[in-house]
Scaffold this motif. Structure first.
Motif, short mmCIF file in Angstrom:
data_model
loop_
_atom_site.label_atom_id
_atom_site.label_comp_id
_atom_site.label_asym_id
_atom_site.label_seq_id
_atom_site.Cartn_x
_atom_site.Cartn_y
_atom_site.Cartn_z
N THR A 1 0.85 -1.18 0.00
CA THR A 1 0.00 0.00 0.00
C THR A 1 0.89 1.23 0.00
O THR A 1 1.72 1.41 0.90
CB THR A 1 -0.92 0.00 1.23
OG1 THR A 1 -1.73 -1.18 1.21
CG2 THR A 1 -1.84 1.22 1.22
N ARG B 1 -3.00 3.95 -2.60
CA ARG B 1 -3.15 3.00 -3.71
C ARG B 1 -2.47 1.68 -3.35
O ARG B 1 -1.38 1.65 -2.83
CB ARG B 1 -2.50 3.58 -4.97
CG ARG B 1 -2.55 2.62 -6.18
CD ARG B 1 -1.74 3.14 -7.34
NE ARG B 1 -2.31 4.34 -7.91
CZ ARG B 1 -3.16 4.37 -8.93
NH1 ARG B 1 -3.59 3.23 -9.47
NH2 ARG B 1 -3.60 5.51 -9.41
N SER C 1 -1.32 -2.06 -10.67
CA SER C 1 -2.48 -1.57 -9.92
C SER C 1 -3.72 -1.81 -10.75
O SER C 1 -3.68 -1.70 -11.99
CB SER C 1 -2.32 -0.06 -9.65
OG SER C 1 -3.51 0.48 -9.11
N LYS D 1 -6.12 0.09 -10.89
CA LYS D 1 -6.64 1.41 -11.27
C LYS D 1 -5.64 2.10 -12.19
O LYS D 1 -4.43 1.98 -11.99
CB LYS D 1 -6.85 2.28 -10.04
CG LYS D 1 -7.84 1.74 -9.05
CD LYS D 1 -7.89 2.66 -7.84
CE LYS D 1 -8.65 2.02 -6.72
NZ LYS D 1 -8.50 2.75 -5.48
N ASN E 1 1.12 8.03 -9.90
CA ASN E 1 0.42 8.72 -10.99
C ASN E 1 1.38 9.39 -11.97
O ASN E 1 1.06 9.52 -13.14
CB ASN E 1 -0.57 9.75 -10.42
CG ASN E 1 -1.73 9.09 -9.71
OD1 ASN E 1 -1.95 7.89 -9.83
ND2 ASN E 1 -2.46 9.88 -8.95
#
Length: 173
Positions: free
Chosen positions: A18, A23, A124, A126, A165
């Protein structure tokens, strides 16, 4: 409680981390080799280490499961093998041979980085930036003094603080 790579029941493996951002990422692949595996003679130095790091980044780009540019956690560079001072005799010999030629001296002085190169492919569920995508992944190159698992706690801190990101690549299933 210190956060570490955790057991993930979905994969039945210790592979989930984590990030500080919240995330969850999963270690999909881990490649490791001895940093100085091909060094047959001599002492590593800055030039050799820089070349080795670039070679490992290039290798990481070509690994199956790796997409995008790998992220490097810069290795700790030191002037000793195991304990401070254990390379002093070699350093003195080099300084005598090269003398005042500063650039040549700095390039040839002994320099060591941790003994194991690790290349981890993380994923991930996402996307990092493009909401039309399904997932994201990032290959990370780091160095530690022993084979994983476990991943060195200092490296785990670096991994947790990654700006996913910014560095990860979005993809589709």
């Amino acid at each position: 409680m210190e956060k570490r790579v955790e057991f993930d029941v979905s994969y039945n493996l210790t592979c989930k981390l984590t990030l500080d951002s919240g995330r969850d990422i999963v270690l999909e692949q881990l490649y490791q080799e001895r940093t100085y595996r091909g060094l047959l003679e001599g002492t590593p130095n800055r030039v050799a280490n820089d070349w080795g790091i670039e070679h490992n980044l290039s290798f990481a780009r070509k690994l199956a499961g790796s997409i995008g540019d790998p992220y490097l956690i810069a290795p700790n560079r030191r002037d000793y093998v195991r304990v401070p001072g254990d390379m002093d005799r070699i350093r003195e010999d080099i300084e005598k041979r090269i003398g005042d030629w500063e650039e040549g001296l700095q390039q040839r002085l002994p320099e060591w980085i941790p003994f194991v190169c690790c290349i981890g492919c993380f994923a991930s569920v996402k996307p990092a930036r493009d909401s039309r995508k399904d997932c994201s992944s990032l290959t990370v190159v780091w160095y530690q003094d022993n084979f994983a698992m476990p991943i060195d706690p200092v490296i785990q801190n670096e991994l947790r603080s990654l700006n996913w990101n910014e560095h990860a690549t979005d993809g589709e299933y």
